[in-house]
Design a protein around this motif. Structure first.
Motif, short mmCIF file in Angstrom:
data_model
loop_
_atom_site.label_atom_id
_atom_site.label_comp_id
_atom_site.label_asym_id
_atom_site.label_seq_id
_atom_site.Cartn_x
_atom_site.Cartn_y
_atom_site.Cartn_z
N GLU A 112 0.85 -1.18 0.00
CA GLU A 112 0.00 0.00 0.00
C GLU A 112 0.89 1.24 0.00
O GLU A 112 1.71 1.45 0.90
N VAL A 113 0.79 2.08 -0.99
CA VAL A 113 1.61 3.29 -1.15
C VAL A 113 0.81 4.49 -0.70
O VAL A 113 -0.30 4.72 -1.19
N GLU A 114 1.35 5.24 0.24
CA GLU A 114 0.72 6.46 0.72
C GLU A 114 1.58 7.65 0.32
O GLU A 114 2.79 7.70 0.61
N HIS A 115 0.99 8.58 -0.34
CA HIS A 115 1.71 9.78 -0.82
C HIS A 115 1.64 10.87 0.26
O HIS A 115 0.54 11.21 0.73
N THR A 116 2.82 11.39 0.67
CA THR A 116 2.91 12.49 1.66
C THR A 116 3.68 13.67 1.07
O THR A 116 4.52 13.50 0.16
N VAL A 117 3.43 14.87 1.55
CA VAL A 117 4.09 16.10 1.08
C VAL A 117 5.19 16.47 2.07
O VAL A 117 4.94 16.64 3.27
N LEU A 118 6.44 16.58 1.58
CA LEU A 118 7.59 16.93 2.41
C LEU A 118 7.72 18.45 2.48
O LEU A 118 7.85 19.13 1.44
N THR A 119 7.68 18.97 3.68
CA THR A 119 7.76 20.44 3.88
C THR A 119 9.20 20.81 4.27
O THR A 119 9.73 20.32 5.28
N VAL A 120 9.87 21.63 3.44
CA VAL A 120 11.24 22.09 3.70
C VAL A 120 11.19 23.50 4.28
O VAL A 120 10.62 24.41 3.64
N PRO A 121 11.78 23.72 5.44
CA PRO A 121 11.74 25.09 6.03
C PRO A 121 12.59 26.07 5.20
O PRO A 121 13.65 25.74 4.68
N ALA A 122 12.10 27.26 5.07
CA ALA A 122 12.81 28.31 4.30
C ALA A 122 14.05 28.79 5.07
O ALA A 122 14.03 28.88 6.30
N PRO A 123 15.20 29.08 4.36
CA PRO A 123 16.42 29.57 5.05
C PRO A 123 16.19 30.95 5.68
O PRO A 123 15.47 31.78 5.12
N GLU A 124 16.82 31.12 6.84
CA GLU A 124 16.67 32.41 7.52
C GLU A 124 17.52 33.47 6.81
O GLU A 124 18.64 33.19 6.36
N PRO A 125 17.07 34.69 6.68
CA PRO A 125 17.85 35.77 6.01
C PRO A 125 19.10 36.14 6.83
O PRO A 125 19.07 36.19 8.05
N VAL A 126 20.24 36.34 6.15
CA VAL A 126 21.52 36.70 6.79
C VAL A 126 21.74 38.20 6.67
O VAL A 126 21.58 38.76 5.57
N ALA A 127 22.13 38.83 7.75
CA ALA A 127 22.35 40.29 7.73
C ALA A 127 23.54 40.62 6.84
O ALA A 127 24.47 39.84 6.71
N GLU A 128 23.52 41.82 6.23
CA GLU A 128 24.58 42.23 5.31
C GLU A 128 25.91 42.40 6.04
O GLU A 128 26.97 42.08 5.50
N THR A 129 25.88 42.80 7.27
CA THR A 129 27.13 43.00 8.01
C THR A 129 27.81 41.69 8.29
O THR A 129 29.03 41.56 8.19
N GLU A 130 27.00 40.68 8.64
CA GLU A 130 27.58 39.38 8.92
C GLU A 130 28.20 38.81 7.66
O GLU A 130 29.26 38.19 7.70
N THR A 131 27.60 39.07 6.51
CA THR A 131 28.14 38.58 5.24
C THR A 131 29.47 39.25 4.93
O THR A 131 30.43 38.62 4.50
N ALA A 132 29.55 40.54 5.16
CA ALA A 132 30.78 41.29 4.87
C ALA A 132 31.91 40.84 5.79
O ALA A 132 33.05 40.67 5.35
N GLU A 133 31.60 40.62 7.08
CA GLU A 133 32.63 40.17 8.02
C GLU A 133 33.15 38.80 7.63
O GLU A 133 34.34 38.50 7.73
N ALA A 134 32.26 37.93 7.17
CA ALA A 134 32.69 36.59 6.77
C ALA A 134 33.61 36.66 5.57
O ALA A 134 34.62 35.95 5.48
N GLU A 135 33.30 37.54 4.62
CA GLU A 135 34.14 37.67 3.43
C GLU A 135 35.52 38.22 3.80
O GLU A 135 36.54 37.78 3.26
N ALA A 136 35.62 39.19 4.72
CA ALA A 136 36.90 39.79 5.14
C ALA A 136 37.76 38.74 5.84
O ALA A 136 38.98 38.68 5.63
N ALA A 137 37.11 37.87 6.64
CA ALA A 137 37.85 36.83 7.34
C ALA A 137 38.44 35.84 6.36
O ALA A 137 39.58 35.37 6.52
N VAL A 138 37.75 35.54 5.30
CA VAL A 138 38.26 34.61 4.28
C VAL A 138 39.47 35.22 3.58
O VAL A 138 40.47 34.55 3.30
N VAL A 139 39.43 36.54 3.28
CA VAL A 139 40.55 37.20 2.59
C VAL A 139 41.80 37.21 3.46
O VAL A 139 42.90 36.94 3.01
#
Length: 301
Positions: A256-283
């Protein structure tokens, strides 16, 4: 035409020792001539015998050559008045012989009728002296008949006699719904113990009744008490399986096959400052790694 049998020799002996009887026996030529005349030109076969009718008459038999009358014989009766009187022909007829093909004996229509021949609209009157019936004004030996007649205050012209009931009982016993039928021999029980069995009234009650089961082959028919069928009211079917089965059984023959819908949570938005700091650390990490590599190379040189 050649005779179908050898002609019999003329007999010279007498029947009773008198000249008259001798003349009758020896009158074969006279009898044959009479047969040929009656045959109207057709050839007559050979002489096959005689039959003594009485002291003054004898019948001569000749085979018949007529097409379609194989085994038949011309019968010529000759007689003599006595004394010096001549022998004369009394009668000429065509009769069947012992091996002749003849129609069966005629049977009256009322003796040819059999059970089941009566159709819609047909009439089958009974004879006034039919032994199966007796006048209704006579006291019947069946108490149930007398009781019913008294209750309704009427009587029938004729009722079943003892012979009539005996014939009916014998016919029903030996019929399809009697104790000797194949159905009765394979039944789980007899009609006498079935709840659908309706016993007849009167003298036949002990042995016969009517079946009231609509699913039985004898529904509405008169049956013997020892008859039976598979529709017996007390019949039981054994539902026990032939092969032992476990108490719990899983049927895996079908998924017996039962079809279910998989719900994927949406990614949380990242602040622009946190993104810039991460890029500077990589450099910075990349610059440090490059300087370390250069110092190592100089040391090797």
């Amino acid at each position: 035409m050649t005779p179908t049998s050898t002609p019999a020799e003329h007999r010279t002996d007498s029947i009773d020792g008198t000249p008259e009887s001798t003349a009758l026996v020896n009158a074969v030529p006279l009898a044959q001539a009479a047969a040929e005349e009656a045959a109207e030109g057709e050839e007559v076969g050979g002489h096959v015998g005689i039959s003594v009718e009485d002291p003054a008459a004898v019948t001569h038999f000749f085979e018949a050559a007529h097409p379609g009358y194989s085994g038949w014989r011309w019968a010529v009766t000759v007689s003599q008045a006595g004394g010096e009187e001549p022998v004369t022909v009394s009668e000429v007829v065509l009769l069947p012989g012992p091996q002749a093909l003849v129609a069966p004996d005629w049977v009256p229509w009322n003796q040819r009728v059999k059970a089941g021949d009566l159709g819609v609209g047909d009439l089958l009157p009974t004879a006034p002296d039919d032994p199966r019936l007796v006048p209704g004004f006579l006291a019947s030996d069946d108490s149930a008949v007398e009781e019913a007649a008294k209750e309704i205050g009427l009587g029938r012209m004729r009722v079943l006699s003892w012979e009539g009931r005996a014939e009916a009982a014998e016919r029903w016993t030996g019929g399809d719904f009697g104790p000797g039928s194949d159905m009765a021999r394979s039944a789980p029980g007899s009609c006498a113990g079935c709840g659908f069995f309706l016993p007849l009234a009167g003298a036949l009650r002990a042995a016969f009744g009517v079946c009231g089961n609509e699913y039985a082959p004898a529904d509405g028919r008169v049956v013997h008490a020892e008859y039976g069928c598979g529709a017996h009211s007390e019949a039981e079917v054994d539902t026990t399986p032939l092969v032992p089965v476990a108490e719990v059984v899983y049927d895996d023959s079908m998924l017996e096959v039962e079809h279910t819908v998989l719900t994927v949570p949406a990614p949380e938005p990242v602040a622009e400052t946190e993104t810039a700091e991460a890029e500077a650390a990589v450099v910075e990490t990349a610059v440090v790694e490059t300087e370390a590599d250069a110092a190592a190379n100089e040391a090797r040189e």
